[in-house]
Scaffold this active site. Structure first.
Site, short mmCIF file in Angstrom:
data_model
loop_
_atom_site.label_atom_id
_atom_site.label_comp_id
_atom_site.label_asym_id
_atom_site.label_seq_id
_atom_site.Cartn_x
_atom_site.Cartn_y
_atom_site.Cartn_z
N HIS A 124 -21.67 12.50 3.19
CA HIS A 124 -22.44 11.26 3.02
C HIS A 124 -23.92 11.61 3.17
CE1 HIS A 124 -24.02 7.30 4.34
NE2 HIS A 124 -22.94 6.76 3.84
N ASP A 201 -18.98 14.34 11.48
CA ASP A 201 -19.28 12.97 11.09
C ASP A 201 -17.94 12.24 11.04
OD1 ASP A 201 -19.60 10.61 9.71
OD2 ASP A 201 -20.77 11.48 8.07
N GLN A 204 -15.58 7.91 9.05
CA GLN A 204 -14.40 7.47 8.31
C GLN A 204 -13.10 7.88 8.97
OE1 GLN A 204 -14.39 5.37 5.94
NE2 GLN A 204 -16.59 5.35 5.53
N LYS A 227 -17.16 0.19 11.44
CA LYS A 227 -16.04 0.66 10.62
C LYS A 227 -14.74 0.70 11.41
CE LYS A 227 -19.18 3.60 7.93
NZ LYS A 227 -19.25 3.06 6.56
N CYS A 365 -23.06 6.52 -1.39
CA CYS A 365 -23.99 7.34 -0.59
C CYS A 365 -23.55 8.80 -0.56
CB CYS A 365 -24.14 6.82 0.84
SG CYS A 365 -24.94 5.23 0.92
#
Ligand code: PMP
Length: 407
Positions: A124, A201, A204, A227, A365
């Site tokens: 991202h 990261d 997600q 999220k 993104c």
């Protein structure tokens, strides 16, 4: 074991119970932001109705209560990701801010000209641009591990790219654009052999499977509350204590100091050293409530159900002539990116909206991922545990409708 009671869970999410253009809403944009259960909304409104005051500074009852709730949520986060200590849990605005914090406070002071930061080609923008800044500021170089046509990060290429100049590996745990679940353990094992710290990261990943930062053996882990059923504007940086201790503060202000004179300031201990200014108190409390809710269901149960949804969605979508799924890694989160007959994804999204079906269209993104697959954009359906098999059928029917209108 009892079947996953999705109907009961859906009743906890008031927003899902509405019509869009006369049709029941099908919300399949969870990778952009999930929805909130009543328990989270109530935790925030209860806090504002009964307990709000600024944290850490007050001796009065409300400030004590607010501080207890805020710090209690920190321990909830710690347990959720199995960090060793609450000192390792820094509240930030979200994944983006967490990565920027590490780029500026960890990487920038450590980088010398010619040093390298290693990322992958499926990141991202939030896990690209902060490293570009740090590299520009120091003369270091950003190196990119390629991906293959299925959307996997090329492990053999990684083994060749990592080397004596590598100062940090920053990797998506799960790709938002393709859904690829990166086998980060393998990458971390190699990085450790080279003495290279690893940032994941987790934006997600965090809401879709259990995450254990000690088992992963990562050094930094970043995620956003919005999220994972929590509020917007709040997120978490997990950092290994030893690294956080050695890092200078990033932003200056209240709460992050011990003493201030005009000549000098001394800094608070972890985790407050990195929390300058009045934090997002209600957001943190909402995040704590979101974690309690997720744990009430169980992350294993959520992961198992979402894998069924993914399998069903992938199979059903492939029955549509002219539909190509982009991102076919062996292990994926419940995200399906696709293109349909060369129709612009924006047009697909617009027609789907008239059918009550919310998906995301665009570059997500992750422009370098789009470049790799030579598409300007994709349509993306991303699922959560409150989605149903019937909703996948609604998605497929709406796509058929879009094809007859636009194809
Ligand atoms: N990384 C990934 C993989 C993401 O999906 C996102 C959100 N789309 C981010 C980082 C940025 O998260 P936020 O906007 O909440 O800071």
């Amino acid at each position: 074991t009892p079947a996953f009671d999705v109907a009961a869970l859906r009743r906890d999410f008031p927003i899902l119970d509405q019509n869009i253009g006369g049709k029941p809403l099908v919300y399949l944009d969870n990778a952009a932001s999930s929805q909130r259960p009543r328990a989270v909304i109530k935790a925030i409104s209860d806090y504002y109705e009964h307990d709000h005051a600024n944290v850490h500074r007050g001796v009065h009852a409300l400030s004590q209560r607010a501080t207890d709730a805020y710090e209690g949520a920190r321990d909830t986060v710690r347990r959720f990701i199995n960090a060793r200590d609450v000192k390792e849990i820094i509240f930030v605005r979200g994944t983006t801010e967490a990565i920027n914090l590490v780029a500026q406070s960890y990487a920038r002071p450590a980088l010398k000209p010619g040093d390298e930061i290693l990322i992958s080609a499926l990141e991202h923008h939030a896990n690209i641009v902060p490293w570009q800044f740090a590299c520009e500021q120091t003369g270091a170089n950003l190196k990119v591990i390629p991906i293959d046509p299925s959307g996997e990060v090329d492990f053999a290429a990684f083994e060749k790219l990592i080397g004596p100049r590598t100062r940090l590996l920053a990797l998506a745990h799960v790709s938002n654009a393709l859904g690829t679940a990166v086998p980060v353990e393998q990458f971390i094992a190699v990085a450790k052999r080279h003495g290279v710290p690893v940032l994941l990261d987790g934006a997600q990943a965090i809401a879709h499977a259990p995450v254990d930062v000690q088992a992963l053996d990562c050094d930094f882990y970043c995620f956003s509350a919005h999220k994972m059923l929590g509020p917007t504007g709040v997120g978490v940086l997990y950092g290994r204590q030893q690294l956080l201790d050695a890092m200078p503060p990033w932003q200056g202000g209240g709460d992050m100091i011990l003493t201030v004179s005009f000549e000098k300031a001394t800094f608070n201990q972890l985790p407050w050293k990195f929390e300058a200014g009045t934090p997002n108190i209600s957001g943190v409390i909402g995040l704590g409530a979101a974690i309690d809710y997720l744990q009430g269901i169980g992350m294993q149960a959520i992961a198992a159900y979402e894998q069924q949804l993914l399998e069903y969605a992938s199979t059903q979508l492939q029955t549509l002539p002219g539909l190509r799924i982009i991102g076919t890694a062996a292990h994926k989160a419940a995200v399906v990116s696709f293109e349909l007959d060369g129709i612009h994804p924006h047009d697909i999204g617009t027609i789907l909206d008239t059918e009550g079906v919310a998906i995301r269209t665009g570059h997500h993104c992750a422009m370098p991922v789009m470049d790799f697959f030579k598409v300007p954009a994709t349509a993306r359906a991303s699922m959560a545990f409150y989605n149903t098999f019937e909703e996948i059928d609604r998605l497929v029917a709406a796509l058929k409708h879009a094809r007859t209108l636009l194809g």
